[in-house]
Scaffold this active site. Structure first.
Site, PDB file in Angstrom:
ATOM      1  N   LYS A  22       0.842  -1.212   0.000  1.00 56.32           N
ATOM      2  CA  LYS A  22       0.000   0.000   0.000  1.00 56.32           C
ATOM      3  C   LYS A  22       0.872   1.256   0.000  1.00 56.32           C
ATOM      4  O   LYS A  22       0.662   2.168  -0.799  1.00 56.32           O
ATOM      5  CB  LYS A  22      -0.904   0.017   1.232  1.00 56.32           C
ATOM      6  CG  LYS A  22      -1.611   1.345   1.430  1.00 56.32           C
ATOM      7  CD  LYS A  22      -2.286   1.483   2.773  1.00 56.32           C
ATOM      8  CE  LYS A  22      -1.384   1.817   3.904  1.00 56.32           C
ATOM      9  NZ  LYS A  22      -1.469   3.111   4.535  1.00 56.32           N
ATOM     10  N   ASN A  23       1.834   1.291   0.917  1.00 52.91           N
ATOM     11  CA  ASN A  23       2.579   2.543   1.091  1.00 52.91           C
ATOM     12  C   ASN A  23       3.546   2.830  -0.044  1.00 52.91           C
ATOM     13  O   ASN A  23       4.077   3.937  -0.138  1.00 52.91           O
ATOM     14  CB  ASN A  23       3.295   2.560   2.447  1.00 52.91           C
ATOM     15  CG  ASN A  23       2.288   2.816   3.562  1.00 52.91           C
ATOM     16  OD1 ASN A  23       1.146   3.199   3.298  1.00 52.91           O
ATOM     17  ND2 ASN A  23       2.711   2.599   4.795  1.00 52.91           N
ATOM     18  N   CYS A 116      -4.184  13.234  12.542  1.00 54.67           N
ATOM     19  CA  CYS A 116      -4.894  11.969  12.382  1.00 54.67           C
ATOM     20  C   CYS A 116      -4.769  11.189  13.666  1.00 54.67           C
ATOM     21  O   CYS A 116      -4.127  11.641  14.608  1.00 54.67           O
ATOM     22  CB  CYS A 116      -4.382  11.203  11.173  1.00 54.67           C
ATOM     23  SG  CYS A 116      -2.807  10.454  11.454  1.00 54.67           S
ATOM     24  N   ARG A 121       1.178  14.807  13.041  1.00 53.08           N
ATOM     25  CA  ARG A 121       1.757  14.558  11.719  1.00 53.08           C
ATOM     26  C   ARG A 121       1.843  15.821  10.842  1.00 53.08           C
ATOM     27  O   ARG A 121       1.157  15.934   9.825  1.00 53.08           O
ATOM     28  CB  ARG A 121       0.996  13.435  11.005  1.00 53.08           C
ATOM     29  CG  ARG A 121       1.047  12.141  11.786  1.00 53.08           C
ATOM     30  CD  ARG A 121       0.332  11.030  11.082  1.00 53.08           C
ATOM     31  NE  ARG A 121       1.089  10.455   9.992  1.00 53.08           N
ATOM     32  CZ  ARG A 121       0.611   9.510   9.184  1.00 53.08           C
ATOM     33  NH1 ARG A 121      -0.612   9.077   9.338  1.00 53.08           N
ATOM     34  NH2 ARG A 121       1.350   9.022   8.221  1.00 53.08           N
ATOM     35  N   ASP A 306       4.836   0.435  11.939  1.00 54.01           N
ATOM     36  CA  ASP A 306       3.623  -0.177  11.391  1.00 54.01           C
ATOM     37  C   ASP A 306       3.437  -1.632  11.834  1.00 54.01           C
ATOM     38  O   ASP A 306       2.425  -2.258  11.502  1.00 54.01           O
ATOM     39  CB  ASP A 306       3.615  -0.095   9.853  1.00 54.01           C
ATOM     40  CG  ASP A 306       3.399   1.333   9.373  1.00 54.01           C
ATOM     41  OD1 ASP A 306       3.053   2.200  10.198  1.00 54.01           O
ATOM     42  OD2 ASP A 306       3.598   1.585   8.170  1.00 54.01           O
ATOM     43  N   ARG A 398      -8.539  -0.095   4.536  1.00 47.38           N
ATOM     44  CA  ARG A 398      -7.648   0.885   3.926  1.00 47.38           C
ATOM     45  C   ARG A 398      -6.362   0.207   3.456  1.00 47.38           C
ATOM     46  O   ARG A 398      -5.783   0.636   2.468  1.00 47.38           O
ATOM     47  CB  ARG A 398      -7.264   1.965   4.946  1.00 47.38           C
ATOM     48  CG  ARG A 398      -8.409   2.823   5.364  1.00 47.38           C
ATOM     49  CD  ARG A 398      -7.917   3.938   6.220  1.00 47.38           C
ATOM     50  NE  ARG A 398      -6.866   4.664   5.502  1.00 47.38           N
ATOM     51  CZ  ARG A 398      -6.201   5.679   5.999  1.00 47.38           C
ATOM     52  NH1 ARG A 398      -6.445   6.102   7.201  1.00 47.38           N
ATOM     53  NH2 ARG A 398      -5.277   6.294   5.285  1.00 47.38           N
TER      54      ARG A 398
HETATM   55  C1  EPZ Z   1       4.676   6.813   6.287  1.00 45.89           C
HETATM   56  O1  EPZ Z   1       4.018   7.926   6.901  1.00 45.89           O
HETATM   57  C2  EPZ Z   1       3.640   5.725   6.197  1.00 45.89           C
HETATM   58  N1  EPZ Z   1       2.500   6.181   5.402  1.00 45.89           N
HETATM   59  C3  EPZ Z   1       3.176   5.318   7.594  1.00 45.89           C
HETATM   60  O2  EPZ Z   1       2.295   4.223   7.462  1.00 45.89           O
HETATM   61  C4  EPZ Z   1       4.394   4.881   8.400  1.00 45.89           C
HETATM   62  O3  EPZ Z   1       3.970   4.592   9.720  1.00 45.89           O
HETATM   63  C5  EPZ Z   1       5.439   5.993   8.419  1.00 45.89           C
HETATM   64  O4  EPZ Z   1       5.778   6.367   7.060  1.00 45.89           O
HETATM   65  C6  EPZ Z   1       6.718   5.618   9.135  1.00 45.89           C
HETATM   66  O5  EPZ Z   1       7.280   4.484   8.558  1.00 45.89           O
HETATM   67  C7  EPZ Z   1       2.545   6.145   4.093  1.00 45.89           C
HETATM   68  O6  EPZ Z   1       3.533   5.765   3.478  1.00 45.89           O
HETATM   69  C8  EPZ Z   1       1.313   6.540   3.370  1.00 45.89           C
HETATM   70  P1  EPZ Z   1       7.016  10.082   8.342  1.00 45.89           P
HETATM   71  P2  EPZ Z   1       4.691   9.372   6.865  1.00 45.89           P
HETATM   72  O7  EPZ Z   1       6.989  11.345   7.566  1.00 45.89           O
HETATM   73  O8  EPZ Z   1       5.440   9.521   5.605  1.00 45.89           O
HETATM   74  C9  EPZ Z   1       6.997  13.559  11.685  1.00 45.89           C
HETATM   75  C10 EPZ Z   1       0.309   2.998   7.835  1.00 45.89           C
HETATM   76  O9  EPZ Z   1      -0.281   2.485   8.818  1.00 45.89           O
HETATM   77  N2  EPZ Z   1       6.955  14.552  10.591  1.00 45.89           N
HETATM   78  O10 EPZ Z   1       8.202   9.188   8.191  1.00 45.89           O
HETATM   79  O11 EPZ Z   1       3.628  10.346   7.192  1.00 45.89           O
HETATM   80  C11 EPZ Z   1       5.729  12.719  11.783  1.00 45.89           C
HETATM   81  O12 EPZ Z   1       4.720  13.398  12.481  1.00 45.89           O
HETATM   82  C12 EPZ Z   1       0.930   4.366   7.922  1.00 45.89           C
HETATM   83  O13 EPZ Z   1       0.406   2.442   6.733  1.00 45.89           O
HETATM   84  C13 EPZ Z   1       7.069  15.891  10.881  1.00 45.89           C
HETATM   85  O14 EPZ Z   1       7.174  16.313  12.051  1.00 45.89           O
HETATM   86  O15 EPZ Z   1       5.685   9.239   8.099  1.00 45.89           O
HETATM   87  C14 EPZ Z   1       6.243  11.484  12.468  1.00 45.89           C
HETATM   88  O16 EPZ Z   1       6.281  11.692  13.848  1.00 45.89           O
HETATM   89  C15 EPZ Z   1       0.702   5.077   9.207  1.00 45.89           C
HETATM   90  N3  EPZ Z   1       7.062  16.790   9.834  1.00 45.89           N
HETATM   91  C16 EPZ Z   1       7.675  11.345  11.934  1.00 45.89           C
HETATM   92  O17 EPZ Z   1       8.003  12.625  11.404  1.00 45.89           O
HETATM   93  C17 EPZ Z   1       6.963  16.388   8.541  1.00 45.89           C
HETATM   94  O18 EPZ Z   1       6.955  17.255   7.644  1.00 45.89           O
HETATM   95  C18 EPZ Z   1       7.883  10.317  10.822  1.00 45.89           C
HETATM   96  O19 EPZ Z   1       6.836  10.443   9.883  1.00 45.89           O
HETATM   97  C19 EPZ Z   1       6.863  15.029   8.258  1.00 45.89           C
HETATM   98  C20 EPZ Z   1       6.864  14.118   9.297  1.00 45.89           C
END
Ligand code: EPZ
Length: 419
Positions: A22-23, A116, A121, A306, A398
């Site tokens: 998915k991701n 969310c 996020r 995840d 989802r």
């Molecule tokens: C991706 O989310 C995945 N989603 C998530 O999967 C997964 O848990 C996550 O990566 C970590 O592996 C998709 O690919 C669609 P991040 P993403 O940016 O890209 C903070 C699932 O269940 N952050 O690596 O949103 C953020 O809040 C989902 O399939 C900022 O502060 O994750 C988090 O604490 C859930 N500012 C951390 O960084 C930003 O601009 C890492 O998030 C971006 C992120």
């Protein structure tokens, strides 16, 4: 609303074929916006999120042709450069259209995604990367309004911490920027490599995906491509953990075991046997007790956030106390009260959960709170005595393709009930 009803206590036995990730699929779909030629994706999972993103792309004028395990996306011209609130709020990954639309049309207006269930996020890293590439960005009435007169320009970008989404977003924008972009402290997840491989198949010039430093030499135009989505490591890990939690023997096929390097030693430490051959993984546990194992989530190649909820379901039945630390998201323990309803003994303190294993879980009515939490409740329900009803299964739909069918084929007594 549908619910999943489980009669627990039957070991799992059989084979599960892992779907496309998915991701990865969601970011590959967005890549179609970068070219006026068709992008054909195979090994496509059929999920609520991918169908939803298809609708969002149609909103930009993309022609979407759906087949079995196959999706063709043709963004011949972009009929709109706006992603409205209603479409973005339902799925955060929609926000990633901003970079490609901006790169191709030199302007874009995309709703901010908002928080969310698993935390605030923010998207500051995404926006800073685009700004570094010369985008002019304004925030107005909940929208990001971005423009780049004459197009985006290559930049040297250092992420203050690792973000999967920001790394992908910057890559999606940089492929059409003028000159070279360097991404430092980039995420190294297999989904990043998959996106880079797909963009390269479309004609992009990318070096170093899968390492912390990625360089991208912008090109003027990208073409079409045919590309197979990588197998879903989180789906594979979920079924591996379910087999270890419930007991029995499950063989995973169409799996990339090398993408779960952090999981296998932990499952083995917990008492399950893992046997790998070239294209499958067998996970077994036959009556040996589950041993407590401490885990903390990390960016890849560390243990994935995840799989945290699914690992916790297993630890609920361990022969002792374990500690699980969530380092990626600030609020990803909503499954704890639901697991407690089934008799688990969990104490959450900040980013840590202390799990005191119990000999048995008991079936209960529980509620899915997010996608991966739902999967942990299903594994707990399969291991529990009696009947478990999991509500709000739209979370599950989802990201898990036919979970009740795949588990049912392994002897699980699980069904979907329409209400
Ligand atoms: C991706 O989310 C995945 N989603 C998530 O999967 C997964 O848990 C996550 O990566 C970590 O592996 C998709 O690919 C669609 P991040 P993403 O940016 O890209 C903070 C699932 O269940 N952050 O690596 O949103 C953020 O809040 C989902 O399939 C900022 O502060 O994750 C988090 O604490 C859930 N500012 C951390 O960084 C930003 O601009 C890492 O998030 C971006 C992120």
């Amino acid at each position: 609303m549908d619910k999943i009803v489980i009669e627990g206590g039957t070991p799992l036995s059989g084979q599960i074929s892992i779907s496309g990730a998915k991701n990865s699929a969601l970011k590959l779909m967005v890549a179609c916006l970068l070219s006026d030629e068709p992008l054909e994706l195979t090994n496509m999972p059929n999920l609520r999120d991918t169908r939803f993103l298809g609708h969002l792309l149609e909103n930009f004028g993309v022609e979407v042709t759906d087949g079995v395990g196959r999706l063709t996306l043709h963004a011949k011209t972009l009929s709109s450069t706006t992603a409205p609130y209603d479409l973005v709020r339902k799925m955060r990954a929609s926000f990633n259209v901003l970079g490609p639309v901006l790169a191709r049309a030199h302007k874009a207006k995309v709703s901010l995604p908002g928080g969310c269930a698993i935390g605030a996020r923010p998207v500051d890293l995404h926006l800073n990367a685009l700004k570094a590439m010369g985008a002019n960005i304004e925030l107005s009435e909940g929208y990001v309004i971005a423009s780049a007169k004459g197009g985006l320009k290559g930049a040297d970008i250092t992420f203050p911490f690792i973000s999967v989404g920001a790394t992908e977003h910057a890559m999606l924008a940089a492929v059409l920027a003028k000159g070279e972009t360097t991404l430092n402290n980039a995420a190294r997840e297999p989904e990043i490599v998959d996106l880079a491989n797909c963009l390269q198949a479309m004609g992009a010039k990318i070096n170093g995906a899968g390492r912390s430093e990625i360089t991208i030499e912008g090109v003027e135009k990208l073409g079409g491509a045919k590309f197979a989505v990588v197998p879903d490591r989180i789906e594979a890990g979920t079924y591996a953990l379910a087999a270890a939690t419930v007991g029995g023997a499950v063989r995973l096929v169409n799996v990339r075991s090398d993408h779960l390097g952090s999981l296998w030693p932990l499952i083995a430490q917990a008492g399950a046997k893992v046997t790998m051959d070239e294209d499958s993984v067998l996970v077994e546990r036959h009556g040996t007790p589950i041993r407590p194992v401490d885990v903390e989530t990390q960016a890849y190649p560390g243990f994935p956030t995840d799989l945290q909820a699914q690992f916790m379901a297993m630890m609920c039945l361990a022969d002792g106390v374990s500690i699980i630390r969530e380092n990626i998201f600030e609020n990803r323990f909503m499954h704890c009260p639901e697991l407690s309803r089934m008799g688990a003994n969990i104490t959450v303190s900040g980013r840590e959960a202390i799990i005191r294993g119990v000999p048995k879980l008991k079936g209960a009515q529980v509620m899915a709170t997010d996608l991966r939490a739902s999967a942990s409740l299903i594994a707990a329900g399969l291991a529990a005595e009696g009947t478990t009803e999991v509500g709000r299964v739209y979370h599950l739909d989802r990201g898990f393709e036919q979970i009740e069918v795949k588990l049912g084929n392994c002897g699980a007594r699980i069904k979907r009930v329409k209400e």
